[in-house]
Enzyme design. Structure first.
Site, PDB file in Angstrom:
ATOM      1  N   ARG A   1     -26.616   4.718  11.492  1.00  0.00           N
ATOM      2  CA  ARG A   1     -25.705   3.565  11.476  1.00  0.00           C
ATOM      3  C   ARG A   1     -26.007   2.652  10.291  1.00  0.00           C
ATOM      4  O   ARG A   1     -25.176   1.862   9.860  1.00  0.00           O
ATOM      5  CB  ARG A   1     -25.757   2.796  12.805  1.00  0.00           C
ATOM      6  CG  ARG A   1     -24.806   1.613  12.871  1.00  0.00           C
ATOM      7  CD  ARG A   1     -24.384   1.214  14.290  1.00  0.00           C
ATOM      8  NE  ARG A   1     -25.464   1.282  15.245  1.00  0.00           N
ATOM      9  CZ  ARG A   1     -26.511   0.450  15.281  1.00  0.00           C
ATOM     10  NH1 ARG A   1     -26.619  -0.505  14.385  1.00  0.00           N
ATOM     11  NH2 ARG A   1     -27.451   0.600  16.196  1.00  0.00           N
TER      12      ARG A   1
ATOM     13  N   TYR B   1       1.534  -2.537   6.543  1.00  0.00           N
ATOM     14  CA  TYR B   1       1.330  -1.512   7.550  1.00  0.00           C
ATOM     15  C   TYR B   1       1.401  -2.132   8.953  1.00  0.00           C
ATOM     16  O   TYR B   1       0.806  -3.182   9.200  1.00  0.00           O
ATOM     17  CB  TYR B   1      -0.032  -0.864   7.304  1.00  0.00           C
ATOM     18  CG  TYR B   1      -0.371   0.244   8.268  1.00  0.00           C
ATOM     19  CD1 TYR B   1       0.323   1.447   8.249  1.00  0.00           C
ATOM     20  CD2 TYR B   1      -1.384   0.087   9.202  1.00  0.00           C
ATOM     21  CE1 TYR B   1       0.013   2.456   9.120  1.00  0.00           C
ATOM     22  CE2 TYR B   1      -1.708   1.106  10.081  1.00  0.00           C
ATOM     23  CZ  TYR B   1      -1.005   2.287  10.040  1.00  0.00           C
ATOM     24  OH  TYR B   1      -1.315   3.287  10.918  1.00  0.00           O
TER      25      TYR B   1
ATOM     26  N   ASP C   1      -4.170  -3.825  -0.265  1.00  0.00           N
ATOM     27  CA  ASP C   1      -4.110  -2.518   0.380  1.00  0.00           C
ATOM     28  C   ASP C   1      -3.359  -1.609  -0.590  1.00  0.00           C
ATOM     29  O   ASP C   1      -2.151  -1.748  -0.791  1.00  0.00           O
ATOM     30  CB  ASP C   1      -3.392  -2.617   1.731  1.00  0.00           C
ATOM     31  CG  ASP C   1      -3.423  -1.294   2.494  1.00  0.00           C
ATOM     32  OD1 ASP C   1      -3.467  -0.229   1.847  1.00  0.00           O
ATOM     33  OD2 ASP C   1      -3.391  -1.318   3.741  1.00  0.00           O
TER      34      ASP C   1
ATOM     35  N   LYS D   1      -5.025   8.930   4.273  1.00  0.00           N
ATOM     36  CA  LYS D   1      -3.767   9.305   3.630  1.00  0.00           C
ATOM     37  C   LYS D   1      -4.042  10.142   2.367  1.00  0.00           C
ATOM     38  O   LYS D   1      -4.609  11.206   2.477  1.00  0.00           O
ATOM     39  CB  LYS D   1      -2.954   8.045   3.350  1.00  0.00           C
ATOM     40  CG  LYS D   1      -2.927   7.057   4.538  1.00  0.00           C
ATOM     41  CD  LYS D   1      -2.228   7.600   5.765  1.00  0.00           C
ATOM     42  CE  LYS D   1      -2.465   6.766   7.024  1.00  0.00           C
ATOM     43  NZ  LYS D   1      -2.118   5.352   6.925  1.00  0.00           N
TER      44      LYS D   1
HETATM   45  C1  LIG Z   1      -2.504   4.178   7.651  1.00  0.00           C
HETATM   46  C2  LIG Z   1      -2.617   2.881   6.960  1.00  0.00           C
HETATM   47  C3  LIG Z   1      -3.565   1.939   7.352  1.00  0.00           C
HETATM   48  C4  LIG Z   1      -4.493   2.150   8.526  1.00  0.00           C
HETATM   49  O1  LIG Z   1      -5.387   3.180   8.267  1.00  0.00           O
HETATM   50  P1  LIG Z   1      -6.026   4.124   9.425  1.00  0.00           P
HETATM   51  O2  LIG Z   1      -6.884   5.034   8.637  1.00  0.00           O
HETATM   52  O3  LIG Z   1      -4.888   4.780  10.134  1.00  0.00           O
HETATM   53  O4  LIG Z   1      -6.790   3.221  10.323  1.00  0.00           O
HETATM   54  C5  LIG Z   1      -3.637   0.752   6.633  1.00  0.00           C
HETATM   55  N1  LIG Z   1      -2.806   0.513   5.588  1.00  0.00           N
HETATM   56  C6  LIG Z   1      -1.868   1.394   5.203  1.00  0.00           C
HETATM   57  C7  LIG Z   1      -0.974   1.064   4.059  1.00  0.00           C
HETATM   58  C8  LIG Z   1      -1.733   2.611   5.873  1.00  0.00           C
HETATM   59  O5  LIG Z   1      -0.800   3.479   5.480  1.00  0.00           O
END
Ligand SMILES: *Cc1c(COP(=O)(O)O)cnc(C)c1O
Length: 398
Positions: A61, A114, A179, A204
């Protein structure tokens, strides 16, 4: 310095020759032997204090060498000193919010973003008061207790762009989190434009093969340290096997992003010309907000397209049912093409008024274009759109 494509292949692998390996070592240990207690306690203090490494990892951790290797690779690609990996994109965002909460209770957020990020912020779950503003309002709405500004560009699901440099200037001393999930470091490097935190849902494009859930924050070492402390305390770790798979995807990142983008450029034009489609949101068609940032802030239009079926909700639902090659599923950035309905799925948790204001209509579909052949993708999409359009015409006539 070498170019991006070369760095993507070699980042995090610089010590391979010295180790005499050709693939990253995968360390699955949960604990590490502490024979020398003095070294052990010093290492423990260093890691809990947020240091990137220590002579003894102590406990998984606190530190894991496989995860640290992937983090090092991603820091190289984003051009930041450090990168901190988490169990998911949401865990990464949560860690930043918990850290910033210690500096103030107010956060400015530009919509759309998101759906779950919107939900996490609107719910106040992390103890922060989120104020949703337009990008142009950041300077006026800043307060002495504003701890963070959050933007997402390109935004999910409308592909609107937000001017990162302008947001950073408007935020003044307040750190800006971008983001950058939709852009990837292939198309955009927000830290070079002044962003303090670059966040990715690595689930992604970075992972890219639909088999890893992960999140990362790329930032300076100074900002990374408290995030590691939060991670050690809250335990939202990236598993080393997930880190290994994430690292494995990086050498092909640029190839995947460029091929998917070339496909998306073809599909966006064909969608825009189709009579059953009433609107296409795609930066390359200049049909999104701040499309002028293409070519400067953002190096290419990317591979996400949002489009509206003229037949509304029924037609959109029918397209989801009729696709054969594409997968009707949430998520994005995989090698294969995915199509989903934002209002019904990913943005379901967003308030109705925010959905309407952001253009998340009942007829809107979001396409994450993969690396298949563009003509095969179009054949599938066209047959699905035409089947959906005729099904809705029949329903209307009945
Ligand atoms: C999918 C996504 C998230 C969240 O990510 P997870 O890995 O599903 O927790 C945050 N921001 C964007 C733009 C996303 O496409």
């Amino acid at each position: 310095m070498t170019r991006f494509d070369t760095r993507a292949v070699h980042a995090g692998r610089e010590d391979f020759q010295a180790l005499c390996v050709h693939a990253p070592p995968l360390d699955l240990s949960t604990t590490y032997p502490v024979a020398d207690l003095a070294v052990g306690t010093a290492s423990f203090d260093a890691l809990v204090g947020g240091e990137a490494g220590a002579p003894n990892p102590i406990y998984a951790r606190l530190h894991n060498p496989t995860v640290a290797r992937t983090e090092a690779a991603l820091a190289v690609l984003e051009g930041t000193e450090a990168c901190v990996a988490f169990a998911s994109g949401m865990a990464a965002l949560t860690a930043v919010l918990l850290e910033r909460r210690q500096h103030g209770a107010h956060v400015l957020v530009v919509r759309p973003l998101y759906g779950t990020s919107d939900h996490l912020l609107a719910s106040g779950l992390c103890g922060l008061e989120a104020e949703f503003v337009e990008a142009g309002e950041i300077a006026a709405r800043r307060r002495p207790d504003t701890a963070l500004v959050i933007i997402e560009t390109p935004a999910n699901p409308t592909l609107d762009l937000v001017d990162i440099r302008a947001a950073v200037a408007a935020a003044g001393e307040v750190p800006v989190l971008v983001d950058s999930t939709f852009a990837t470091p292939v198309l955009q490097t927000p830290a070079a434009l002044g962003a303090t935190y670059v966040l990715h849902s690595a689930t992604k494009f970075l992972g890219g093969h639909g088999d890893v859930i992960a999140g990362v924050v790329c930032c300076s070492e100074e900002h990374a340290r408290p995030l590691r402390t939060v991670r050690a305390a809250t335990g939202a770790l990236l598993h080393p096997l997930a880190a290994y798979l994430l690292h494995r995807g990086l050498p092909t990142l640029a190839l995947r992003v460029e091929r998917a983008q070339a496909n998306a450029e073809v599909l966006s034009r064909r969608l825009a010309a189709h009579p059953a489609v009433s609107r296409v949101h795609y930066p390359g068609l200049r049909t999104v907000r701040n499309a002028h940032l293409l070519g400067t802030q953002q190096r290419g239009p990317g591979s996400l397209i949002a489009f509206e079926m003229a037949g509304g909700y029924q037609a959109a639902a029918a397209v989801m049912r009729q696709v054969r090659l594409m997968t009707p599923a949430v998520s994005l950035g995989s090698v294969d093409t995915l199509i989903q309905h934002p209002a019904g799925l990913t943005h379901r948790v967003v308030s109705e008024s925010a959905k309407a204001a952001s253009g998340i209509t009942p007829g809107l579909l979001r396409l994450s274009v993969g690396i298949e052949h563009a003509d095969d993708l179009w054949d599938d999409l066209r047959q699905a759109i035409e089947a959906a359009a005729s099904a809705t015409r029949v329903a209307d006539a009945a």
